[in-house]
Design a protein around this motif. Structure first.
Motif, PDB file in Angstrom:
ATOM      1  N   ALA A 206       0.818  -1.211   0.000  1.00  0.00           N
ATOM      2  CA  ALA A 206       0.000   0.000   0.000  1.00  0.00           C
ATOM      3  C   ALA A 206       0.853   1.263   0.000  1.00  0.00           C
ATOM      4  O   ALA A 206       0.359   2.337  -0.354  1.00  0.00           O
ATOM      5  N   VAL A 207       2.129   1.132   0.380  1.00  0.00           N
ATOM      6  CA  VAL A 207       2.994   2.308   0.513  1.00  0.00           C
ATOM      7  C   VAL A 207       4.257   2.108  -0.320  1.00  0.00           C
ATOM      8  O   VAL A 207       5.101   1.273   0.017  1.00  0.00           O
ATOM      9  N   PRO A 208       4.408   2.857  -1.431  1.00  0.00           N
ATOM     10  CA  PRO A 208       5.632   2.739  -2.226  1.00  0.00           C
ATOM     11  C   PRO A 208       6.778   3.537  -1.594  1.00  0.00           C
ATOM     12  O   PRO A 208       6.572   4.649  -1.098  1.00  0.00           O
ATOM     13  N   LEU A 209       7.960   2.962  -1.629  1.00  0.00           N
ATOM     14  CA  LEU A 209       9.158   3.645  -1.140  1.00  0.00           C
ATOM     15  C   LEU A 209      10.234   3.588  -2.219  1.00  0.00           C
ATOM     16  O   LEU A 209      10.242   2.676  -3.044  1.00  0.00           O
ATOM     17  N   TRP A 210      11.139   4.548  -2.198  1.00  0.00           N
ATOM     18  CA  TRP A 210      12.281   4.501  -3.107  1.00  0.00           C
ATOM     19  C   TRP A 210      13.518   5.017  -2.385  1.00  0.00           C
ATOM     20  O   TRP A 210      13.433   5.846  -1.486  1.00  0.00           O
ATOM     21  N   THR A 211      14.649   4.467  -2.783  1.00  0.00           N
ATOM     22  CA  THR A 211      15.940   4.870  -2.227  1.00  0.00           C
ATOM     23  C   THR A 211      16.914   5.063  -3.381  1.00  0.00           C
ATOM     24  O   THR A 211      17.069   4.172  -4.217  1.00  0.00           O
ATOM     25  N   TYR A 212      17.541   6.233  -3.417  1.00  0.00           N
ATOM     26  CA  TYR A 212      18.556   6.513  -4.444  1.00  0.00           C
ATOM     27  C   TYR A 212      19.868   6.809  -3.738  1.00  0.00           C
ATOM     28  O   TYR A 212      19.931   7.679  -2.859  1.00  0.00           O
ATOM     29  N   VAL A 213      20.926   6.074  -4.089  1.00  0.00           N
ATOM     30  CA  VAL A 213      22.226   6.273  -3.446  1.00  0.00           C
ATOM     31  C   VAL A 213      23.332   6.295  -4.499  1.00  0.00           C
ATOM     32  O   VAL A 213      23.245   5.635  -5.528  1.00  0.00           O
ATOM     33  N   SER A 214      24.372   7.068  -4.208  1.00  0.00           N
ATOM     34  CA  SER A 214      25.540   7.139  -5.094  1.00  0.00           C
ATOM     35  C   SER A 214      26.614   6.198  -4.557  1.00  0.00           C
ATOM     36  O   SER A 214      27.617   6.626  -3.985  1.00  0.00           O
ATOM     37  N   MET A 215      26.381   4.921  -4.715  1.00  0.00           N
ATOM     38  CA  MET A 215      27.332   3.901  -4.274  1.00  0.00           C
ATOM     39  C   MET A 215      27.081   2.627  -5.066  1.00  0.00           C
ATOM     40  O   MET A 215      26.055   2.490  -5.735  1.00  0.00           O
ATOM     41  N   GLY A 216      28.016   1.685  -4.973  1.00  0.00           N
ATOM     42  CA  GLY A 216      27.866   0.415  -5.651  1.00  0.00           C
ATOM     43  C   GLY A 216      26.890  -0.502  -4.934  1.00  0.00           C
ATOM     44  O   GLY A 216      26.411  -0.202  -3.831  1.00  0.00           O
ATOM     45  N   TYR A 217      26.612  -1.642  -5.574  1.00  0.00           N
ATOM     46  CA  TYR A 217      25.588  -2.547  -5.048  1.00  0.00           C
ATOM     47  C   TYR A 217      25.978  -3.155  -3.701  1.00  0.00           C
ATOM     48  O   TYR A 217      25.161  -3.175  -2.770  1.00  0.00           O
ATOM     49  N   VAL A 218      27.204  -3.630  -3.560  1.00  0.00           N
ATOM     50  CA  VAL A 218      27.621  -4.263  -2.306  1.00  0.00           C
ATOM     51  C   VAL A 218      27.597  -3.251  -1.169  1.00  0.00           C
ATOM     52  O   VAL A 218      27.128  -3.549  -0.060  1.00  0.00           O
ATOM     53  N   ALA A 219      28.103  -2.033  -1.435  1.00  0.00           N
ATOM     54  CA  ALA A 219      28.086  -0.992  -0.409  1.00  0.00           C
ATOM     55  C   ALA A 219      26.648  -0.664  -0.002  1.00  0.00           C
ATOM     56  O   ALA A 219      26.350  -0.461   1.183  1.00  0.00           O
ATOM     57  N   TYR A 220      25.751  -0.612  -0.993  1.00  0.00           N
ATOM     58  CA  TYR A 220      24.345  -0.335  -0.671  1.00  0.00           C
ATOM     59  C   TYR A 220      23.738  -1.454   0.163  1.00  0.00           C
ATOM     60  O   TYR A 220      23.025  -1.198   1.135  1.00  0.00           O
ATOM     61  N   LYS A 221      24.032  -2.680  -0.214  1.00  0.00           N
ATOM     62  CA  LYS A 221      23.499  -3.819   0.544  1.00  0.00           C
ATOM     63  C   LYS A 221      23.946  -3.766   2.002  1.00  0.00           C
ATOM     64  O   LYS A 221      23.164  -3.982   2.925  1.00  0.00           O
ATOM     65  N   ASP A 222      25.243  -3.468   2.205  1.00  0.00           N
ATOM     66  CA  ASP A 222      25.780  -3.402   3.565  1.00  0.00           C
ATOM     67  C   ASP A 222      25.158  -2.252   4.352  1.00  0.00           C
ATOM     68  O   ASP A 222      24.787  -2.411   5.520  1.00  0.00           O
ATOM     69  N   ALA A 223      25.059  -1.075   3.711  1.00  0.00           N
ATOM     70  CA  ALA A 223      24.471   0.082   4.383  1.00  0.00           C
ATOM     71  C   ALA A 223      23.002  -0.165   4.706  1.00  0.00           C
ATOM     72  O   ALA A 223      22.519   0.206   5.786  1.00  0.00           O
ATOM     73  N   ARG A 224      22.300  -0.806   3.784  1.00  0.00           N
ATOM     74  CA  ARG A 224      20.881  -1.107   4.007  1.00  0.00           C
ATOM     75  C   ARG A 224      20.715  -2.081   5.162  1.00  0.00           C
ATOM     76  O   ARG A 224      19.844  -1.905   6.021  1.00  0.00           O
ATOM     77  N   SER A 225      21.545  -3.113   5.191  1.00  0.00           N
ATOM     78  CA  SER A 225      21.468  -4.098   6.266  1.00  0.00           C
ATOM     79  C   SER A 225      21.685  -3.431   7.627  1.00  0.00           C
ATOM     80  O   SER A 225      20.956  -3.708   8.595  1.00  0.00           O
ATOM     81  N   LEU A 226      22.683  -2.543   7.709  1.00  0.00           N
ATOM     82  CA  LEU A 226      22.960  -1.845   8.960  1.00  0.00           C
ATOM     83  C   LEU A 226      21.793  -0.952   9.353  1.00  0.00           C
ATOM     84  O   LEU A 226      21.386  -0.912  10.531  1.00  0.00           O
ATOM     85  N   HIS A 227      21.217  -0.241   8.369  1.00  0.00           N
ATOM     86  CA  HIS A 227      20.067   0.622   8.647  1.00  0.00           C
ATOM     87  C   HIS A 227      18.874  -0.186   9.147  1.00  0.00           C
ATOM     88  O   HIS A 227      18.199   0.216  10.114  1.00  0.00           O
ATOM     89  N   LEU A 228      18.607  -1.319   8.513  1.00  0.00           N
ATOM     90  CA  LEU A 228      17.479  -2.153   8.926  1.00  0.00           C
ATOM     91  C   LEU A 228      17.690  -2.701  10.330  1.00  0.00           C
ATOM     92  O   LEU A 228      16.745  -2.785  11.129  1.00  0.00           O
TER      93      LEU A 228
END
Length: 515
Positions: A206-228
């Protein structure tokens, strides 16, 4: 190069796919769009390529600014009319429908550069006669003759073999053009992307979200995991504090309520005081309940799928013993001298060129295992071979029809992010990713000792792949999988074979193939 400002896309049924999306693509950007099927990735690609494609069926708000240079778009799938066109016609016909023979030299130059230049007589052959990898190269060559300022590639990795995947990686990395691409291939994402746009649908879509980051995929995955992890921890702590405050409030309220119930009628002043305390306590409760809550994350990777506990198949038990002199389609010999034995908990991966006959071989192995009496479950590459469009996911998965089975099915589908509406809608309305999840769930209910899987991860978000890997690692039986997903092959197969016209060749020791 390209700027999107406050883009909101709403479907004809009123579902908001994207809300207030803003980002830009500049020179040198290799922007990967990731997310589950149905979250709006292809819709966004179409909007960027040509807004007119969407305006007929979607409500689009916001602004798009672009340079004058053309945007070249590679769709996820060509329609039949395009596939039936001769290469010459496909490559050189312009938007007005006329064939521009002046482009022939440039067409041949790009086809040669991509190492896919056909013999002159093959220029008259339809595009459908070429392999998946050849089609991608031909389409990219056609796009490059447009001299674009931006490339938009929607799932270019689908149906590609490993050599062509590596070629595509090199093309994206070395290209001077900015490239926006959608992909589920984690290896390609890791190597190519320097920007990430992640599209999600949360709270039961019901709620769309988007995230735009200036980094590579692995860095994003790691940052996302830490944020979650942090958000989950804060949500848990807040819930504990809320429960503590509510318990304290309840105890006080009960005491005041008891005092109010037992106070003597001869003490009206005390009764008024207790009534005032009750009113104040209710106000305190409203304040506690009204405090802004930190929501527990509902990410797309928070899915679960697992096989029930089952005794492992004996290591010496032969589940498949197949010898085939020739594998044929009509009068065409695809391969010969094929031999394969499968024991115990074998994990076998098969790779090979597009169009070589791997899927046909899996069909044969499935029938061979059935003839042997092995309990076997099959997930074909073409989901429609097993799924019925007019059935719902729940109906397709139902075997006995008991209330307990229905509850179990809905629990499994719910754990895979299906809403109740999606569980009951016709499978024809499901995305390809959802269809893959339905078939993976059917494997769980099959009680099979051998799984035969044809490209099982091709339509799944890369963020959900660890769940599928864990599920298959814990499986009690054997697995044979055709896959070009290098992560899947590295993590889940202990034996690997190359399939070609001369049979199966053991390549387990050659790790370079999976680099």
């Amino acid at each position: 190069m390209l700027v999107l400002q406050s883009i909101t896309i709403t479907t004809p049924k009123g579902r908001v796919l994207l809300r207030d999306l803003s980002f830009s693509v500049q020179q040198g950007d290799k922007l990967a769009i990731i997310g589950e099927e149905g979250n709006g990735k292809s819709t966004l690609c179409k909007l960027i390529a040509d807004p007119r494609i969407l305006l007929e069926s979607f409500v689009v708000e916001g602004n798009i600014q672009r340079d004058q240079l053309p945007i070249a778009y590679l769709p996820q799938q060509l329609d039949e009319s395009e596939l039936s066109r001769p290469i010459q016609d496909f490559m050189m016909r312009d938007e007005t429908g006329n064939v521009d023979y002046g482009k022939f030299a440039e067409v041949k130059r790009w086809l040669g550069k991509f190492n896919v230049l056909p013999d002159d007589h093959r220029f008259e052959e339809p595009l459908c006669n070429f392999s998946g990898g050849e089609r991608i190269k031909i389409q990219l060559a056609r796009l490059m003759t447009m001299r674009p300022g931006l490339l938009v590639l929607d799932e270019p990795t689908n149906d590609l073999d490993i050599p062509t995947l590596k070629w595509l990686e090199n093309f994206i990395i070395s290209s001077e053009l900015p490239i926006l691409f959608v992909s589920h291939d984690e290896t390609l994402l890791t190597r190519c992307a320097n920007r990430i746009l992640h599209l999600e649908q949360t709270e039961k879509k019901a709620v769309p979200l988007w995230t735009y980051v200036s980094m590579g995929y692995v860095a994003y995955k790691d940052a996302r995991s830490l944020h979650l992890q942090r958000q989950t921890s804060l949500s848990r702590k807040q819930k504990m504090e809320y429960d503590r405050q509510i318990e304290k409030w309840r105890q006080i309220y009960q005491k005041v309520e008891h005092a109010q119930a037992t106070i003597s009628r001869q003490d009206p002043a005390g009764a008024r005081l207790l009534k005032k305390k009750i009113k104040n306590l209710k106000a305190v409760k409203e304040r506690i309940d009204g405090e802004e809550k930190i929501k527990k994350p509902d990410p797309e990777e928070a899915v679960t799928l697992y096989f029930n506990d089952h005794e492992d198949v004996y290591a010496q038990r032969c589940l498949l013993d197949d010898e085939l002199g020739e594998l044929r389609i009509k009068d065409r010999c695809l391969a010969h001298h094929l031999e394969l034995k499968v024991f115990g908990k074998a994990r076998i991966g098969i790779i090979g060129n597009n169009g070589s006959g791997k899927s046909t071989y899996l069909d044969h192995l499935y029938r061979s295992a059935c003839r042997k009496g092995t309990r076997v479950a099959y997930m074909p590459q073409n989901y429609e071979r097993l799924l019925s469009d007019d059935q719902s996911p729940v109906e397709y998965l139902t075997i006995t029809g008991t209330k307990e089975e229905k509850t179990s099915i809905m629990t499994y589908l719910g754990n895979l992010k299906f809403t109740e509406e999606e569980m009951r809608q016709p499978i024809a309305n499901c995305s390809q990713g959802q269809k893959a999840k339905i078939l993976l769930t059917s494997l769980v209910f099959s009680d099979a000792d051998l799984l035969i899987l044809d490209e099982p991860t091709r339509n799944l978000s890369p963020l959900t792949l660890p769940v599928i890997e864990t599920m298959l690692k814990m499986y009690h039986g054997a697995m044979i999988a055709v896959s070009h997903d290098r992560r899947f092959l590295r993590n889940l197969t202990s034996q690997r074979f190359l399939f070609d016209v001369n049979g199966l060749h053991d390549i387990t020791s050659d790790e370079r193939i999976l680099e």
